[in-house]
Design an enzyme around this catalytic site. Structure first.
Site, short mmCIF file in Angstrom:
data_model
loop_
_atom_site.label_atom_id
_atom_site.label_comp_id
_atom_site.label_asym_id
_atom_site.label_seq_id
_atom_site.Cartn_x
_atom_site.Cartn_y
_atom_site.Cartn_z
N HIS A 93 0.86 -1.19 0.00
CA HIS A 93 0.00 0.00 0.00
C HIS A 93 0.89 1.23 0.00
O HIS A 93 1.92 1.25 0.65
CB HIS A 93 -0.91 0.00 1.23
CG HIS A 93 -2.12 0.88 1.08
ND1 HIS A 93 -3.29 0.44 0.50
CD2 HIS A 93 -2.33 2.17 1.42
CE1 HIS A 93 -4.17 1.42 0.49
NE2 HIS A 93 -3.62 2.49 1.05
N ASP A 171 -13.46 3.30 7.89
CA ASP A 171 -12.47 4.01 7.06
C ASP A 171 -13.11 4.52 5.78
O ASP A 171 -12.81 5.62 5.33
CB ASP A 171 -11.27 3.11 6.72
CG ASP A 171 -10.29 3.86 5.81
OD1 ASP A 171 -9.80 4.92 6.25
OD2 ASP A 171 -10.06 3.44 4.68
N ARG A 178 -12.61 12.94 4.89
CA ARG A 178 -11.30 13.62 4.91
C ARG A 178 -10.99 14.26 3.57
O ARG A 178 -10.41 15.34 3.50
CB ARG A 178 -10.19 12.61 5.25
CG ARG A 178 -10.16 12.19 6.70
CD ARG A 178 -9.24 11.00 6.89
NE ARG A 178 -7.87 11.26 6.49
CZ ARG A 178 -7.06 10.35 5.95
NH1 ARG A 178 -7.47 9.11 5.76
NH2 ARG A 178 -5.83 10.67 5.62
N1 URA Z 1 -4.08 5.68 1.63
C1 URA Z 1 -5.09 5.40 2.48
O1 URA Z 1 -5.70 4.33 2.40
N2 URA Z 1 -5.39 6.29 3.41
C2 URA Z 1 -4.75 7.46 3.55
O2 URA Z 1 -5.09 8.22 4.43
C3 URA Z 1 -3.71 7.76 2.65
C4 URA Z 1 -3.38 6.85 1.70
#
Ligand code: URA
Length: 433
Positions: A93, A171, A178
Site C-alpha cells: 500500500h 475508514d 477527509r
Molecule cells: N491511503 C489510504 O488508504 N489512506 C490514507 O489516508 C492515505 C493513503
C-alpha cells in the site's frame, strides 16, 4: 458507554486531550452506524489534524476501524495450480503519491512470481490519485467484488483488487469525509486509514510505500519516517509482518498523472518498456513483497521481459470484467504547454502537476462525485532532460474545456527550464522494518 457524546469527545481532542479507549470505540462505532453525524466527525477529524494523537490512541483508533467490519481470512485457500501449498498472501500500500500507478504493474509482477495479493484499494484522496479510479478507466472493470469472488480469484489467478466494501467500513466513511474537509494530511489519520484496511484484508505480510517530499501528504522527511515507523509497528503488533520503503515524491512518478493516462503508461511497463522510475520502483517493491512472502528467489524483472506479468494483468482485468481491447478514454479538450526557450528541464513540483490533474477532473471536490477517466496530464520532459524552444512540455486532457484555465494556473510555477540540470535525488530514500 451511554455517558459518551460527540461534543464531549470533540472538545477533549480540540483542547489537546488524549481520547480514552471507550471514547474511540464509541465514536467509531457511532459514526459507522450513523449515530455520530458527518459534521461531528468532520469537527473531530479537524481536531485530530490539529492536535495529533499519541501512539496508544492511533493503535486503538485503528483497531476500532478494523472492528467496524469484517476481517478476511484466506489461510485455508490453495492455488488451483498448487493445491498442496498455502497461498503466499502479501500486499502493498502506498501513502499516496502523484503519478503513483505502481500497483497496476506491481500486482501482475508478483502474481507472475507466485505471490497472491488480496488488495483492498482506494479511490483518489486529496491531490493524490486512487488505484480504483484508474483501473475503472478500463471499460467494464469492476472493483465491487463479493468475498466469494475475491476467494475465487485468489484461488484461480492469485489476485483481486477491490473496494474495501465490508472491510473497515469506518475508514470508507472517514476517508471520503477527509477528502473533502482538508483533513487528509494527518499522520494518525493516514496511519489508521491504511492499516485498518490492510489488517482486515487477509494479507499475511505487508510492504508499505511511504512517500517523502512535495507531493506527499506529510511534507518533511522526519514526518514520513515517523509515519512509516508507526505503520510498521501497527502491522507487527497485529500479527502482519510489515516493512516500508521511503520513496521520493518531489517529482511525479513516470510521465503521466491522471486516470486512463496512468493505465496506458502501466501497460507500457508491463510490455517491457515505460519510464525508468516506474520500472525501478515496481521492481524494488516487488522484491520486498516476494521476500516478505518467502519466495524471494524469483526474478521480478524477468516477468516484464518474458510477458508473464502482462499475461497476469490481462487475467486480472478479465476476471474483474474489464475489456482491454476497448480504447482507453482520453479527454477531448486539450491544451499544450510549450517551452519558452531552450535549455534543460529543471525541477518539477509534484504538487503543482497533481493539482492541475485534479482541476482537469481526475479527482473529486465533493464526496461521491464521478471522476473523469480521460482527465490528466502528460509530461513530455522530466527534470534533467534537454528542451528545445517551442517544444511541448505538458499536454493537458479533460472533457470539460472550462477546466483548462484553472489547471494551467496550477502548472504555472511548477516547472522551470534553465541552464543546468537540477539535483538528482535517489528514488528509494530508505527502508524501515
Ligand atoms: N491511503 C489510504 O488508504 N489512506 C490514507 O489516508 C492515505 C493513503
Amino acid at each position: 458507554m451511554s455517558h459518551l457524546d460527540a461534543p464531549t469527545v470533540i472538545r477533549t481532542k480540540r483542547d489537546g486531550g488524549v481520547l480514552s479507549d471507550a471514547a474511540i470505540d464509541w465514536v467509531i462505532d457511532g459514526y459507522t452506524h450513523g449515530r455520530v453525524a458527518d459534521e461531528q466527525m468532520s469537527a473531530l477529524l479537524m481536531a485530530i489534524f490539529l492536535k495529533g494523537m499519541v501512539p496508544a490512541e492511533i493503535a486503538r483508533w485503528t483497531a476500532a476501524m478494523v472492528n467496524s467490519g469484517e476481517r478476511f481470512d484466506f489461510s485455508d485457500l490453495r492455488r488451483a495450480a498448487a493445491p498442496s501449498r498455502p497461498l503466499a498472501l502479501v500486499d502493498k500500500h502506498s501513502t499516496g503519491g502523484v503519478g503513483d500507478k505502481i500497483t497496476i504493474p506491481l500486482l501482475p509482477v508478483v502474481m507472475a512470481c507466485g505471490a497472491s495479493v488480496p488488495q483492498a484499494a482506494g479511490r483518489g484522496l486529496g491531490h493524490t490519485g486512487g488505484t480504483l479510479d484508474k483501473l475503472e478507466a478500463i471499460q467494464g472493470f469492476t472493483a465491487e467484488l463479493s468475498k466469494d469472488r475475491i476467494r475465487q480469484q485468489l484461488r484461480d489467478i492469485g489476485a483481486a483488487v477491490f473496494a474495501a466494501g465490508d472491510l473497515a467500513p469506518a475508514d470508507r466513511k472517514i476517508y471520503a469525509l477527509r477528502d473533502v474537509t482538508a483533513t487528509t494530511e494527518s499522520l494518525p489519520l493516514i496511519a489508521s486509514s491504511v492499516m485498518s484496511k490492510k489488517l482486515a484484508e487477509g494479507a499475511r505480510s505487508l510492504v508499505l510505500d511511504v512517500k517523502v517530499g512535495r507531493g506527499a501528504f506529510l511534507k518533511t522527511e522526519a514526518e514520513s519516517r515517523e509515519l512509516a515507523a508507526t505503520m510498521v509497528d501497527l502491522g507487527n503488533a497485529n500479527g502482519v509482518p510489515t516493512r516500508a520503503l521511503l520513496t521520493d515524491m518531489n517529482c511525479p512518478l513516470g510521465r503521466t498523472v491522471g486516470n486512463s493516462v496512468e493505465v496506458s503508461e502501466s501497460l507500457e511497463v508491463l510490455a517491457g518498456g515505460g519510464p525508468s522510475d516506474v520500472v525501478e520502483l515496481t521492481l524494488a517493491l516487488a522484491t520486498e513483497m516476494l521476500d516478505a512472502a518467502g519466495i524471494g528467489d524469483s526474478d521480478p524483472a524477468e516477468t516484464l521481459r518474458d510477458g508473464s506479468a502482462m499475461d497476469c494483468f490481462r487475467a486480472l482485468v478479465a476476471a474483474q470484467g474489464g475489456d482491454l481491447t476497448c480504447p482507453l478514454p482520453i479527454g477531448t479538450a486539450t491544451e499544450t504547454v510549450t517551452a519558452p526557450y531552450g535549455g534543460i528541464m529543471g525541477d518539477l513540483d509534484a504538487m503543482g502537476v497533481a493539482l492541475a490533474a485534479w482541476r482537469l477532473g481526475a479527482g473529486r471536490a465533493r464526496p461521491g462525485e464521478p471522476v473523469q477517466f480521460g482527465a490528466g496530464v502528460r509530461i513530455h520532459r522530466k527534470p534533467g532532460e534537454p528542451v528545445a524552444a517551442g517544444e511541448a512540455l505538458f499536454t493537458l486532457y479533460t472533457e470539460t474545456p472550462e477546466r483548462l484555465p484553472a489547471a494551467l494556473a496550477e502548472l504555472d510555477g511548477a516547472w522551470t527550464v534553465g541552464d543546468t540540470a537540477p539535483m538528482q535525488r535517489p528514488l528509494i530514500v530508505d527502508r524501515i522494518g
